[in-house]
Design an enzyme around this catalytic site. Structure first.
Site, short mmCIF file in Angstrom:
data_model
loop_
_atom_site.label_atom_id
_atom_site.label_comp_id
_atom_site.label_asym_id
_atom_site.label_seq_id
_atom_site.Cartn_x
_atom_site.Cartn_y
_atom_site.Cartn_z
N LYS A 172 42.77 39.77 21.64
CA LYS A 172 43.90 38.90 21.35
C LYS A 172 44.40 39.10 19.93
O LYS A 172 45.61 39.08 19.69
CB LYS A 172 43.52 37.43 21.58
CG LYS A 172 43.44 37.11 23.06
CD LYS A 172 43.01 35.69 23.31
CE LYS A 172 42.74 35.49 24.80
NZ LYS A 172 41.70 34.50 25.04
N LYS A 183 43.62 44.41 37.69
CA LYS A 183 43.43 43.19 38.46
C LYS A 183 44.61 42.24 38.35
O LYS A 183 45.43 42.34 37.43
CB LYS A 183 42.13 42.51 38.06
CG LYS A 183 42.11 41.91 36.68
CD LYS A 183 40.82 41.11 36.52
CE LYS A 183 41.01 40.02 35.49
NZ LYS A 183 39.90 39.11 35.40
N LYS A 240 47.75 36.54 35.24
CA LYS A 240 48.99 35.81 34.94
C LYS A 240 49.95 36.64 34.10
O LYS A 240 51.15 36.64 34.32
CB LYS A 240 48.67 34.55 34.13
CG LYS A 240 48.12 33.43 34.96
CD LYS A 240 47.70 32.28 34.06
CE LYS A 240 46.73 31.38 34.81
NZ LYS A 240 46.04 30.43 33.96
#
Ligand code: TRP
Length: 353
Positions: free
Chosen positions: A116, A218, A221
């Site tokens: 992140k 995968k 969101k």
């Protein structure tokens, strides 16, 4: 089994948008299967969602969505403790206390943090020196301290409930490892045998990995490749029909390309075995038409998601019921959490004058 003999299960999902098929097959359906045999405490991690600064106007709506989705998927508020993280202020206090035992270095080395931070700072490669970038960064907002201490808050969610089992995906395994480390460290620092070490809970050997529709990895969101539980029939069909494929098998018994294999994998998760076999065979003998495969896949996904969607819409409109569920959940969750917090304060030497 008597209630007090049941093992304690804790898990949560961040409230950052609607739940998708990956959340359902990978997490939610497992939560449902555990509810009869364990003392389950499932929550909505709204404080964790704050690390990425959601619109304050959206916060409550996001919590409501996940709650409705939990209930629509089959979580029973009479069997489980279902609550909202921020309704349990004991979590925030214990987060402060546990922060005293978390090293900045180990937190900075956590894969999810590095990921992140790299994204926020626009650093492309693995090898770059992110520590220097972070320390020298003058805007100070993109990599906030909450992001760094995310695993501490997660450890508190788990430890404050004295959980034994934590059903989470592979991407959370490192956070669980840190949780165990914090538990051991707390015990040894204070010379107590207070926290036990929670372990991941897997059904069977393989964790389900639910691929997305864009031919890559995968379902997630952020990937824009997902099917949401709340998707209506038309949207869902359209998404599936647009899924990435390839030009088709050129010779018999070829290994399918990644995008096509993804569709087979999805099919294995939602369709009957003979349906999967039919399309696998059609691929093997080169007679497959991807349009047919997709139509069938959409049909079988809808069979699973449409009933859930209807329940979501139904529950979502019932504010009174939702409030009742979380109030009841918060009461139970706080009862457990305050007992732990009382002990932890005592062990750490915080006492009233
Ligand atoms: N970090 C988890 C995720 O992103 C969510 C989470 C927060 C969680 N606290 C937890 C999961 C405690 C299990 C237990 O998926």
């Amino acid at each position: 089994m008597a209630e007090q003999d049941k093992k304690i299960v804790v898990s949560g999902i961040r409230s950052t948008g609607n739940l998708h098929l990956g959340n359902y097959l990978g997490a939610l359906s497992k939560f449902v299967r555990m509810q009869d045999d364990y003392d389950c405490r499932y929550f909505i991690a709204d404080l964790h969602a704050l690390t990425t600064h959601p619109d304050p106007k959206q916060m409550q709506e996001n919590v409501k969505s996940i709650l409705a989705e939990y209930l629509a998927a089959g979580l029973d508020p009479e069997k489980n403790t279902i609550f909202v993280q921020s309704d349990v202020p004991e979590v925030s206090e214990m987060y402060l206390l546990l922060n005293m035992h978390a090293g900045i270095g180990e937190l900075m080395r956590t894969a999810s943090f590095k990921d992140k931070a790299r994204k926020a700072l626009g650093i492309a490669t693995e090898g770059d020196d992110i520590e220097k970038e972070i320390i020298g960064n003058n805007t100070n907002r993109s990599v906030n301290a909450g992001l760094l201490t995310y695993p501490v808050l997660m450890a508190v969610d788990i430890l404050i409930q004295r959980a034994n089992l934590v059903p989470v995906g592979k991407d959370q395994e490192q956070h669980l490892e840190l949780t165990r480390r914090f538990a051991r460290r707390f015990n040894s620092f204070y010379g107590v045998d207070y926290f036990s070490e929670p372990v991941n809970f897997n059904f069977g050997a393989n964790a389900v990995k639910v691929p997305g529709l864009d031919g890559s990895g995968k379902m997630g969101k952020s990937e824009g490749n997902c099917i949401y539980l709340i998707d209506d029939e038309k949207t869902l069909r359209k998404k599936v029909m647009r899924a990435v494929t390839d030009e088709g098998p050129k010779e018999p018994n070829q290994t399918p390309s990644q995008p096509v294999e993804n569709l087979f994998t999805l099919m294995e998760l939602v369709s009957e075995p003979d349906v999967v076999a039919h399309y696998r065979n059609a691929y093997a003998d080169c007679s497959i038409r991807y349009g047919d495969l997709k139509k069938q896949l959409a049909e079988d996904i809808l069979k699973m998601t449409l009933p859930i969607r209807e329940r979501i819409l139904d529950i979502r409109g019932n504010d009174q019921y939702l409030s009742k569920v979380v109030a009841q959940g918060a009461e139970k969750a706080r009862e457990y959490a305050s007992a732990t917090l009382r002990d932890v304060r005592e062990i750490m030497g915080i006492k009233k004058l």
